[in-house]
Design a protein around this motif. Structure first.
Motif, mmCIF file in Angstrom:
data_model
loop_
_atom_site.group_PDB
_atom_site.id
_atom_site.type_symbol
_atom_site.label_atom_id
_atom_site.label_comp_id
_atom_site.label_asym_id
_atom_site.label_seq_id
_atom_site.Cartn_x
_atom_site.Cartn_y
_atom_site.Cartn_z
ATOM 1 N N ASN A 82 0.829 -1.212 0.000
ATOM 2 C CA ASN A 82 0.000 0.000 0.000
ATOM 3 C C ASN A 82 0.860 1.257 0.000
ATOM 4 O O ASN A 82 0.522 2.250 -0.650
ATOM 5 C CB ASN A 82 -0.945 0.008 1.207
ATOM 6 C CG ASN A 82 -2.014 -1.055 1.097
ATOM 7 O OD1 ASN A 82 -2.445 -1.396 0.002
ATOM 8 N ND2 ASN A 82 -2.434 -1.580 2.222
ATOM 9 N N ALA A 83 1.959 1.234 0.705
ATOM 10 C CA ALA A 83 2.865 2.384 0.714
ATOM 11 C C ALA A 83 3.504 2.570 -0.656
ATOM 12 O O ALA A 83 3.646 3.698 -1.131
ATOM 13 C CB ALA A 83 3.938 2.203 1.788
ATOM 14 N N ALA B 79 0.946 4.131 -2.857
ATOM 15 C CA ALA B 79 0.762 5.544 -2.495
ATOM 16 C C ALA B 79 1.898 6.398 -3.046
ATOM 17 O O ALA B 79 1.672 7.484 -3.581
ATOM 18 C CB ALA B 79 0.667 5.693 -0.979
ATOM 19 N N ASP C 13 0.841 10.211 -3.620
ATOM 20 C CA ASP C 13 -0.034 10.477 -2.482
ATOM 21 C C ASP C 13 0.828 11.049 -1.354
ATOM 22 O O ASP C 13 1.900 10.536 -1.054
ATOM 23 C CB ASP C 13 -0.673 9.162 -2.052
ATOM 24 C CG ASP C 13 -1.688 9.313 -0.945
ATOM 25 O OD1 ASP C 13 -1.659 10.315 -0.210
ATOM 26 O OD2 ASP C 13 -2.518 8.402 -0.807
ATOM 27 N N THR C 14 0.363 12.094 -0.724
ATOM 28 C CA THR C 14 1.153 12.758 0.326
ATOM 29 C C THR C 14 0.920 12.166 1.718
ATOM 30 O O THR C 14 1.460 12.680 2.696
ATOM 31 C CB THR C 14 0.836 14.259 0.360
ATOM 32 O OG1 THR C 14 -0.560 14.435 0.622
ATOM 33 C CG2 THR C 14 1.213 14.931 -0.946
ATOM 34 N N SER C 15 0.168 11.075 1.811
ATOM 35 C CA SER C 15 -0.161 10.507 3.122
ATOM 36 C C SER C 15 1.063 9.964 3.866
ATOM 37 O O SER C 15 1.024 9.813 5.086
ATOM 38 C CB SER C 15 -1.207 9.399 2.970
ATOM 39 O OG SER C 15 -0.704 8.340 2.189
ATOM 40 N N LEU C 16 2.133 9.690 3.168
ATOM 41 C CA LEU C 16 3.343 9.159 3.809
ATOM 42 C C LEU C 16 4.394 10.227 4.093
ATOM 43 O O LEU C 16 5.466 9.913 4.615
ATOM 44 C CB LEU C 16 3.966 8.067 2.933
ATOM 45 C CG LEU C 16 3.137 6.801 2.751
ATOM 46 C CD1 LEU C 16 3.770 5.905 1.707
ATOM 47 C CD2 LEU C 16 3.001 6.072 4.062
ATOM 48 N N ASP C 17 4.104 11.460 3.768
ATOM 49 C CA ASP C 17 5.087 12.533 3.917
ATOM 50 C C ASP C 17 5.656 12.622 5.330
ATOM 51 O O ASP C 17 6.869 12.731 5.504
ATOM 52 C CB ASP C 17 4.504 13.881 3.513
ATOM 53 C CG ASP C 17 4.375 14.038 2.005
ATOM 54 O OD1 ASP C 17 4.800 13.123 1.270
ATOM 55 O OD2 ASP C 17 3.834 15.072 1.575
ATOM 56 N N LYS C 18 4.798 12.570 6.330
ATOM 57 C CA LYS C 18 5.275 12.692 7.713
ATOM 58 C C LYS C 18 6.175 11.528 8.102
ATOM 59 O O LYS C 18 7.185 11.728 8.781
ATOM 60 C CB LYS C 18 4.102 12.796 8.680
ATOM 61 C CG LYS C 18 3.374 14.117 8.610
ATOM 62 C CD LYS C 18 2.270 14.199 9.636
ATOM 63 C CE LYS C 18 1.533 15.528 9.512
ATOM 64 N NZ LYS C 18 0.451 15.644 10.488
#
Length: 53
Positions: free
Chosen positions: A8-9, A12, A17-22
């Motif tokens: 999934n990562a 992304a 997808d910016t959901s993993l930025d942090k």
């Protein structure tokens, strides 16, 4: 240590997808590596369409 990303990562990241930025920023801050298993790599590659290969 490090971070182990799953399929999934990988998807992304491929979709920007910016959901993993942090998580990625934290890994950089901690000077930790990010890993993808061979299984994850195989699943990701198998799911690519021929247009994105």
């Amino acid at each position: 240590m490090g971070y182990l990303f799953d399929t999934n990562a990988a998807i992304a990241l491929h979709r920007l997808d910016t959901s993993l930025d942090k998580v990625i920023q934290q890994a950089e801050k901690d000077k930790e590596n990010i890993f993808f298993s061979v299984i994850t790599q195989s699943e990701f590659i198998a799911g690519l369409s021929t247009e994105t290969d």
